[in-house]
Design an enzyme around this catalytic site. Structure first.
Site, PDB file in Angstrom:
ATOM      1  N   ASP A  64       0.682  14.639   9.648  1.00  0.00           N
ATOM      2  CA  ASP A  64       0.472  13.639   8.615  1.00  0.00           C
ATOM      3  C   ASP A  64      -0.067  14.358   7.391  1.00  0.00           C
ATOM      4  O   ASP A  64      -1.077  15.063   7.485  1.00  0.00           O
ATOM      5  CB  ASP A  64      -0.516  12.573   9.094  1.00  0.00           C
ATOM      6  CG  ASP A  64      -0.684  11.458   8.089  1.00  0.00           C
ATOM      7  OD1 ASP A  64       0.292  10.743   7.836  1.00  0.00           O
ATOM      8  OD2 ASP A  64      -1.812  11.299   7.558  1.00  0.00           O
ATOM      9  N   ASN A  72       1.960  11.671  -5.417  1.00  0.00           N
ATOM     10  CA  ASN A  72       2.901  10.758  -6.073  1.00  0.00           C
ATOM     11  C   ASN A  72       2.270  10.113  -7.306  1.00  0.00           C
ATOM     12  O   ASN A  72       2.903  10.016  -8.359  1.00  0.00           O
ATOM     13  CB  ASN A  72       3.356   9.657  -5.115  1.00  0.00           C
ATOM     14  CG  ASN A  72       4.457  10.108  -4.192  1.00  0.00           C
ATOM     15  OD1 ASN A  72       5.169  11.059  -4.474  1.00  0.00           O
ATOM     16  ND2 ASN A  72       4.597   9.430  -3.079  1.00  0.00           N
ATOM     17  N   HIS A  77       6.983  10.755  -8.209  1.00  0.00           N
ATOM     18  CA  HIS A  77       7.684  10.731  -6.925  1.00  0.00           C
ATOM     19  C   HIS A  77       8.571  11.953  -6.710  1.00  0.00           C
ATOM     20  O   HIS A  77       8.779  12.374  -5.574  1.00  0.00           O
ATOM     21  CB  HIS A  77       8.485   9.444  -6.768  1.00  0.00           C
ATOM     22  CG  HIS A  77       7.605   8.251  -6.569  1.00  0.00           C
ATOM     23  ND1 HIS A  77       7.029   7.958  -5.359  1.00  0.00           N
ATOM     24  CD2 HIS A  77       7.161   7.318  -7.433  1.00  0.00           C
ATOM     25  CE1 HIS A  77       6.281   6.868  -5.478  1.00  0.00           C
ATOM     26  NE2 HIS A  77       6.342   6.467  -6.728  1.00  0.00           N
ATOM     27  N   ASP A  81       8.586  14.143  -3.406  1.00  0.00           N
ATOM     28  CA  ASP A  81       9.802  14.510  -2.687  1.00  0.00           C
ATOM     29  C   ASP A  81       9.848  16.017  -2.426  1.00  0.00           C
ATOM     30  O   ASP A  81      10.273  16.459  -1.356  1.00  0.00           O
ATOM     31  CB  ASP A  81      11.045  14.079  -3.460  1.00  0.00           C
ATOM     32  CG  ASP A  81      11.246  12.574  -3.472  1.00  0.00           C
ATOM     33  OD1 ASP A  81      10.520  11.859  -2.744  1.00  0.00           O
ATOM     34  OD2 ASP A  81      12.125  12.111  -4.223  1.00  0.00           O
ATOM     35  N   ASP A 107       5.057  10.014   4.978  1.00  0.00           N
ATOM     36  CA  ASP A 107       4.584  11.397   5.032  1.00  0.00           C
ATOM     37  C   ASP A 107       4.234  11.815   6.461  1.00  0.00           C
ATOM     38  O   ASP A 107       3.383  12.666   6.671  1.00  0.00           O
ATOM     39  CB  ASP A 107       3.384  11.593   4.101  1.00  0.00           C
ATOM     40  CG  ASP A 107       2.176  10.760   4.513  1.00  0.00           C
ATOM     41  OD1 ASP A 107       2.333   9.789   5.285  1.00  0.00           O
ATOM     42  OD2 ASP A 107       1.064  11.079   4.063  1.00  0.00           O
TER      43      ASP A 107
END
Length: 182
Positions: A64, A72, A77, A81, A107
């Site tokens: 995680d 973000n 974003h 990514d 994530d």
């Protein structure tokens, strides 16, 4: 038989073959995450169950990303990514030929290896996952919490129990601060 009869009989068969190949491609695509190229949960589960059933030394890992929302929110974003793709690459490299990785969603990632002796080890995975990622000239700090479960520690070696144990292990790692493995 004349040419018309042959064409009339062959055209539907050609159409069905084409349609079938499209369906096979769609199914394969649905089992892969388009951003990372990793298996999705659905695509990974059957393979992971197979590895669990055949390899007594199998290791299940959950990852995680820590504070991913901040990446973000701060950098956009596209930066997020980039972090997700880098995490996928690092987890895949750690698994090597002896396991498979998946993006479960958001994530969260999972992996299973047939034998952890064929990997660089969990500390090396932690180091790899915590390496910064560069995006548009910015260096992004990345950290991950990693939980794991060895098949041999389960009373009944099934994937759902291994994932639950790895999840508890991951949250125990988070409780000891970020960038931890348990």
């Amino acid at each position: 038989m004349d040419t018309y009869t042959i064409a009339a009989a062959g055209l539907p068969a050609l159409g069905w073959a084409f349609h079938g190949s499209l369906l096979v491609r769609r199914l394969a695509t649905a089992r892969r995450d388009p951003l990372t190229g990793l298996h999705t949960r659905a695509g990974w589960t059957a393979r992971a169950e197979h590895l669990m059933s055949r390899h007594t030394n199998a290791l299940v890992v959950l990852v995680d990303l820590d504070d991913f929302k901040a990446v973000n929110d701060t950098h956009g974003h596209a930066a997020g990514d980039t972090v997700l793709a880098a995490t996928a690459d690092r987890l895949t490299a750690w698994c090597g030929r002896h396991g498979i990785a998946a993006r479960l969603g958001g994530d969260e990632f999972a992996a299973i290896v047939a034998d952890p002796a064929h990997t660089a080890g969990l500390p090396a995975l932690q180091v790899a996952l915590d390496q910064p990622v560069t995006h548009s000239g910015h260096t992004l700090r990345v950290s991950a919490s990693v939980g794991h479960c060895h098949r041999r520690h389960l009373p009944v070696p099934i994937l759902t129990d291994a994932l639950s144990a790895a999840d508890m292990s991951m949250y125990a790692a988070k409780g000891h601060g970020r960038r931890n493995t348990r």
